[in-house]
Design an enzyme around this catalytic site. Structure first.
Site, PDB file in Angstrom:
ATOM      1  N   GLU A   2       0.897  -1.145   0.064  1.00 19.14           N
ATOM      2  CA  GLU A   2      -0.052   0.045  -0.145  1.00 19.14           C
ATOM      3  C   GLU A   2       0.960   1.295  -0.041  1.00 19.14           C
ATOM      4  OE1 GLU A   2      -2.236   0.941   3.421  1.00 19.14           O
ATOM      5  OE2 GLU A   2      -3.665   2.252   2.479  1.00 19.14           O
ATOM      6  N   ARG A  51       5.950 -12.265   9.546  1.00 21.89           N
ATOM      7  CA  ARG A  51       6.266 -11.084   9.292  1.00 21.89           C
ATOM      8  C   ARG A  51       7.767 -10.862   9.959  1.00 21.89           C
ATOM      9  NH1 ARG A  51       4.377  -6.079   9.676  1.00 21.89           N
ATOM     10  NH2 ARG A  51       2.094  -6.632   9.426  1.00 21.89           N
ATOM     11  N   LYS A  69       4.745   0.508  10.219  1.00 16.13           N
ATOM     12  CA  LYS A  69       4.694   1.718   9.361  1.00 16.13           C
ATOM     13  C   LYS A  69       4.363   3.093  10.071  1.00 16.13           C
ATOM     14  CE  LYS A  69       3.828   0.432   4.733  1.00 16.13           C
ATOM     15  NZ  LYS A  69       2.725   0.290   3.642  1.00 16.13           N
TER      16      LYS A  69
END
Length: 570
Positions: free
Chosen positions: A43, A269, A279
């Site tokens: 994204e 992850r 983020k």
RNA sequence: UGCCGACUAGCUCAACUGGCAGAGCACCUGCCUCUGGAGCAGGGGGUUUCAGGUUCGAUUCCUGAGUCGGCAGCCA
């Protein structure tokens, strides 16, 4: 879904990770006609970081290994958070890491018309409805982790009514937050994601790519699976938090008219010690100016690592080493640094740099004389050649390479002691000059042995210390930025009640030195060029450099065995 | 207290689908050297989370427990 058939492979490759095992089986069973197609779907709401590198390496790596293709797809379904700056940075970073998506550059926003049609299909099938519950009421009706939810009062609207409302949403007649399109699944489902999830919401926002064409935007669960299917993705690799979304991924594709059925596979992850890879938190560090932007060399972003001096090879080797599985784990930052040093050791030219200069006058060396010595560029790589280094009567050495009152086991310079100046001569300390008021050592007077030219003597006497040095007349003055871990604790997220992760910031993560003295070859360098400053570590040229004033970033220190010895002696 | 997932060396991963538990990093030791903060070689280290069960044999299969992680956005 097709069950993998039992196939005996002729080449039992050694230890495939669980994802590659699945793909190998799928190929063997001719699922998707043996085709492998993956995608990396960021994204564009921030910069890529080392955790994304793991995913990029996996998706593009798998595609390469199985003669497939990997798409770069921007998952741009939330115009409020997404920006062109991020899109550009992401493309640059993926390329820099060494991967190529060829013609396969896509955007979820390219599929907005199709998403819209599929939504209408669900409405017509009675599988989606427009719900006018407020966000607060929606939450209430959803139930909790342990309690089932309740049906929305709008759940049984007719397809005609839903179609009409959906059209009003689309053409901008409805205000943001007033209603939403929802899937009609099961409000008592044990998996909360299946309790009539929202598919479309209203956002009167301008999209970086579609402008103001749309004021309704699909949500991830609706857009992602359809994007995968439109692109004929075979294996949709994502992180563990989407595990609970998989049933919804399957539900959407099962209920619309589309042939492709990608298989979603989740992996853990990446987490790294001494840093954060969220983020949201990285954005916070940028916005609050705690660091200097997304490419600050202390950031775990790809652009930060690049500016820090990391190589794409080191990052890829690291990713390949840590592998992929479903176990949540924290990788030691030292592991990343190991792969960095392993790569840099082979490619970085060795140079001499004095970070904390101490003047040395070689009393018996002729005043005007300049000699040039050949210096090996890289002992690990003889093809790297040699260069000339000028030597004169006055040189700088490192302040830490002299001690007036040395402890036992100290093999560097001290009064009366002899050391070797790398590539040059042996020198012996004859006199220590101090500042009269502060008592600080400001200059050393030494003598040299002409017999030791080039670093050895006919009598073969052993000299234990070898120091780097720079001729004062030829020295290049530079700024050197010494970087250390951004956080002082291994787990920055472990904080006392009421505090946040910033409590754990390392106050010494950047130390700037402005009077460093470098050998003359380090002039007019290209930004990004990498070197090993002998006995210090690996450094690279920062973009802030000018021809007159180089600026270097410390990428990482050398392996610190000396520190271990010192620790042991205490 | 619901659903889902994961537990193998200090860390990260293996173990050919049930057959003597291996590797890299880290650590320790030694060697070498014009980087005594470089380089090289070797070594130690495991009740496979626990308790039962199936089996000649279980890290692997079954049952239960424990611990950790994820999920209640109109974020992704």
């Amino acid at each position: 879904m097709t069950e993998p058939t039992q196939v005996t492979s002729e080449t039992p490759s050694q230890s495939l990770d669980f994802i590659r095992k699945i793909i190998t089986q799928d190929i063997a069973s001719n699922k998707h006609a043996g085709r492998v197609e993956t995608r990396f779907p960021p994204e564009p709401n921030g910069y890529l970081h080392i955790g994304h590198a793991k995913s990029i390496n996996l998706n593009f790596g798998v595609a390469q290994e199985y003669q497939g293709v990997c798409h770069l797809r921007f998952d741009d379904t939330n115009p409020e958070k997404e920006e062109q700056e991020y899109i550009d940075a992401i493309e640059k970073d993926v390329r820099w890491l060494g991967f190529d998506w060829g013609q396969h550059l896509y955007h979820a926003s390219d599929y907005y018309d199709q998403f819209h049609q599929y939504a209408i299909e669900l409405i017509n099938k009675g599988l989606a409805y427009v719900c006018h519950l407020s966000p607060e009421d929606t939450r209430g009706y959803r139930g909790t982790l342990t309690k089932p939810g309740q049906n929305s009062p709008y759940r049984d609207r007719s397809p005609e009514e839903n179609l009409a409302w959906f059209e009003k949403m689309r053409c901008g007649e409805v205000k943001e937050g007033e209603c939403v399109l929802r899937a009609k699944i099961d409000m008592s489902h044990p998996n909360i994601n299946m309790r009539d999830p929202a598919l479309y919401r209203i956002k009167h926002a301008v999209h970086p790519r579609t402008g103001d064409k749309w004021c309704i935007y699909p949500l991830y669960d609706f857009a992602h699976c359809i994007s995968d299917a439109i692109e004929n993705i075979t294996h949709s690799l994502c992180t563990l938090e989407f595990e609970d979304h998989r049933p919804l991924y399957v539900w959407v594709l099962d209920n619309i008219t589309i042939a492709c059925r990608p298989r979603q596979i989740e992996f853990a992850r990446l987490e790294l010690s001494y840093t954060v890879l969220s983020k949201r938190k990285l954005l916070q560090l940028v916005n609050e100016n705690i660091i200097n932007g997304w490419d600050d060399p202390r950031m775990p972003t790809i652009s930060g690592l690049r500016r820090r001096g990391y190589t794409p090879e080191a990052i890829r080797n690291f990713c390949n080493h840590i592998g992929v599985n479903k176990t949540n784990s924290v990788i030691e930052i030292g592991t990343l640094e190991f792969y960095l040093r392993e790569d840099l050791n082979l490619r970085a030219q060795r140079v001499m740099a004095v970070l904390h200069p101490l003047k040395v006058v070689i009393e018996n060396y002729p005043e005007e004389q300049v000699e040039e010595f050949d210096a090996e560029n890289n002992p690990e790589d003889t093809s790297a050649g040699t260069r000339k280094i000028p030597f004169t009567r006055t040189v700088y050495i490192e302040q830490t390479d002299f001690q007036e009152d040395p402890p036992t086991g100290y093999f560097r310079l001290a009064p009366g002691r002899e050391v070797r100046l790398k590539h040059a001569y042996y020198i012996t300390c004859r006199q220590v000059i101090k500042d009269k008021t502060t008592g600080e050592v400001i200059e050393l007077h030494c003598s040299y042995d002409p017999e030791s030219r080039g670093g050895g003597t006919p009598d073969k006497r052993r000299v234990k210390g070898t120091l780097q040095w720079v001729s004062i007349a030829h020295a290049v003055t530079a700024e050197v930025r010494l970087y250390d871990h951004l956080f002082a604790t291994a787990d920055p997220n472990a904080v006392p009640e009421g505090k946040d992760f910033k409590t754990n910031l390392n106050p010494d993560s950047l130390v700037t030195l402005t009077n460093c003295k470098l050998e003359p070859s380090l002039k007019n360098l290209e930004s990004g060029a990498r070197f090993q400053f002998m006995r210090h570590g690996y450094f690279c040229v920062d973009p802030d450099s000018t021809p007159d004033y180089p600026v270097f970033n410390r990428t990482t220190t050398l392996r610190d065995t000396w520190a271990k010895i010192q620790k042991k002696q205490k």
